[in-house]
Structure formats: structure tokens, C-alpha cells
Design an enzyme around this catalytic site. Structure first.
Site, short mmCIF file in Angstrom:
data_model
loop_
_atom_site.label_atom_id
_atom_site.label_comp_id
_atom_site.label_asym_id
_atom_site.label_seq_id
_atom_site.Cartn_x
_atom_site.Cartn_y
_atom_site.Cartn_z
N SER A 99 0.87 -1.19 0.00
CA SER A 99 0.00 0.00 0.00
C SER A 99 0.90 1.23 0.00
CB SER A 99 -0.90 0.00 1.24
OG SER A 99 -1.80 -1.09 1.21
N LYS A 174 -7.15 1.93 -2.50
CA LYS A 174 -6.71 1.52 -1.16
C LYS A 174 -6.66 2.72 -0.21
CE LYS A 174 -5.22 -0.77 2.33
NZ LYS A 174 -4.02 -1.59 2.44
N LYS A 242 0.69 5.95 8.01
CA LYS A 242 1.32 6.07 6.70
C LYS A 242 0.26 6.23 5.61
CE LYS A 242 2.20 2.44 4.50
NZ LYS A 242 1.59 1.56 3.49
#
Length: 299
Positions: A99, A174, A242
């Protein structure tokens, strides 16, 4: 190797990567692997060939899968010294299931295409539980031809598999997923902290809400974690930080605001300040408990 077996590379055998790779081995595919640290026993026992570099994996495999933590990690694995790019030959396919940043992903895809190879970005949702159960949601960006070529492998690792669009669109999807998950965790956390401080039994409140319009997978799984105080990671706060940072960076480049995402990011940052960066993201509730000076439940 079975009659249908493919030569597959897998780089990154962490909490998610190890069970995903194991599913490919069980299906009879030849697997060439590389990871930082020790190769998990389940992968060794499954018959994988351990390579000393990412380049070595790419030289041996026709489809190379990467599953590493962040954008710089993917860049290093693909284009660093002894990286995947050095071992590719025309016609091979690179699949990044990490990701990472959608913009960087499009750059990576262009570089791989220049070598005569296909590139798919295919981030996943479902956490360690989904990886082990082969029930991951897989969001894919890239060409339809490359997608169809790799789809049989995706089907061994996940259930809900969607070609979202062009290169980078899987990563965009995502990031959108992580926005929704973070905001839902925050909503469940606020509701349970409120209910508990108001004197109601949070377990009973959760049970009642599970039968109504407020019901969600987050309320079911993470609501229970908040009540039972089980914060061992399925998906760590540091990783969700993140992902939300990617969302906020993307929003800035698109000249738009994500106000609720920014609030969720700050709550996660508060958890990190409390030393909870490696805890499950359901531990976001502890930031709100700290503000309220009241725990949802006693551990």
C-alpha cells in the site's frame, strides 16, 4: 510443480506476505522468495526456493509479487542495487501488493513498461486475518490483459478482486479504503467512550447497535477489541498513519480538503505519542479515552 503451476516470485514475507505466499505454494506454483530477515518456516516447508536478492527472484520468476511496507521500500526493491528491474526480461509481470503512493506507483509502472514488462498495483484490505484465510479484498490498477494473467493467483489470496482502472488506481482505491476504515474506527470509538462515560454497559450498547443501521464490520470486530482491550496488531497504527498521510498528501496535490481524515490522522498521532504505534489501529480509542479521562472498559 503441477501442470498448472507458474513460476512466481514473492518479495516481502512479513505478517501479510508469508500467508499469501503459502497459499500460492499450496496451489502447486513454483515460488522464488526473498525477504529481509528469516524466511518463515511455513514458506520453507512449502518448498519455496530462497533467493539472495530481488534480482535473483526476477531472473527466475515470470510473475514477481512485492509486499513491503512503504513507497521507498518498493522503490528500493524494484530499482535499487540487485533490484527486480535488473533481473527482468521482456514479457514478465511485476505485481506490487503493498500500500503505497499512487503517484509514485504510476512512475514505477512507466519504468517497468519501458523494460517491456507489465506492472499491476494490487494493494489489499483484510489484514492478517484476511491474508491467512485467503479472503483479502484486492484492488488492482493496470491493463486488463495483465490482470487476467495474474487473476488466478489473486483468487488464491483473496475473494473480492476488482480491476479498478489504470496503473495507480488500485492504490487510489486503497487510500480511499483506509480513509473509510479510519473514520469508522473513530466513530465507533467515540460512541463507545460516550456510552461508557454516560454509565451504560458498552458491551450491551454494541450488541444493540449491531442490530441497527449503525451496524458495521468495524463495530463488530474493532468494537469488541475496544471493550475486551485486545490491541495486539492485526493492522498497526503506524501503518495506518502512513496510509492517511498518503491521503492528505494526495489531497494537497489535488487542491482539496479531507477534514475528517485530518482529524483521524491526528488521533492516530496522539496514539503514537502514547507509545501505541505498534498496537492495532482499534487502539485509536485510547486517544479518545485520554481526552475523556475515561476508559471504555477495564482490561
Amino acid at each position: 510443480m503441477t501442470k498448472s503451476g507458474l513460476k512466481v516470485g514473492f518479495i516481502g514475507l512479513g505478517v501479510m506476505g508469508a500467508p499469501m505466499a503459502a497459499h500460492l505454494l499450496k496451489a502447486g506454483h513454483m515460488l522464488f522468495v526473498h525477504t529481509i530477515g528469516k524466511v518463515p518456516q511455513e514458506v520453507v516447508d512449502g518448498g519455496a526456493t530462497v533467493c539472495t536478492s530481488a534480482r535473483g527472484v526476477a531472473e527466475r520468476a515470470d510473475i514477481v509479487i512485492t509486499m513491503v511496507p512503504d513507497t521507498p521500500d518498493v522503490e528500493k526493491v524494484l530499482f535499487g542495487e540487485q533490484g527486480v528491474a535488473m533481473g527482468l526480461s521482456k514479457g514478465k509481470t511485476v505485481v506490487d501488493m503493498s500500500s503505497i503512493d499512487p503517484i509514485a506507483t504510476r512512475v514505477f509502472a512507466e519504468k517497468i513498461a519501458a523494460l517491456g514488462c507489465d506492472y499491476l498495483d494490487a494493494p489489499v484490505s483484510g489484514g492478517e486475518v484476511g491474508a491467512k484465510a485467503a479472503s483479502l479484498t484486492i484492488m488492482v490498477g493496470g491493463s486488463e490483459a495483465a490482470f487476467e494473467r495474474v487473476k488466478p493467483l489473486f483468487e488464491l489470496m483473496g475473494k473480492n478482486i476488482t480491476l479498478v482502472g489504470k496503473a495507480g488506481d488500485g492504490q487510489v482505491c486503497k487510500v480511499a479504503n483506509q480513509i473509510i476504515v479510519a473514520l469508522n474506527i473513530g466513530a465507533v470509538a467515540e460512541a463507545l467512550v460516550f456510552a461508557s462515560k454516560a454509565g451504560a454497559d458498552p458491551a450491551k450498547v454494541r450488541q444493540a447497535l449491531m442490530g441497527g443501521f449503525a451496524s458495521s464490520r468495524i463495530l463488530e470486530v474493532h468494537g469488541e477489541r475496544m471493550i475486551k482491550r485486545t490491541f495486539a496488531p492485526g493492522f498497526r497504527i503506524a501503518l495506518h498513519q502512513k496510509d492517511l498521510n498518503l491521503a492528505l498528501q494526495g489531497a494537497k496535490s489535488l487542491n482539496m480538503a479531507l477534514p475528517q481524515t485530518a482529524t483521524a490522522a491526528q488521533l492516530l498521532q496522539s496514539c503514537a505519542a502514547l507509545g501505541l504505534g505498534q498496537a492495532d489501529h482499534s487502539a485509536l480509542v485510547q486517544a479518545l479515552e485520554n481526552l475523556a479521562q475515561h476508559p471504555v472498559a477495564q482490561g
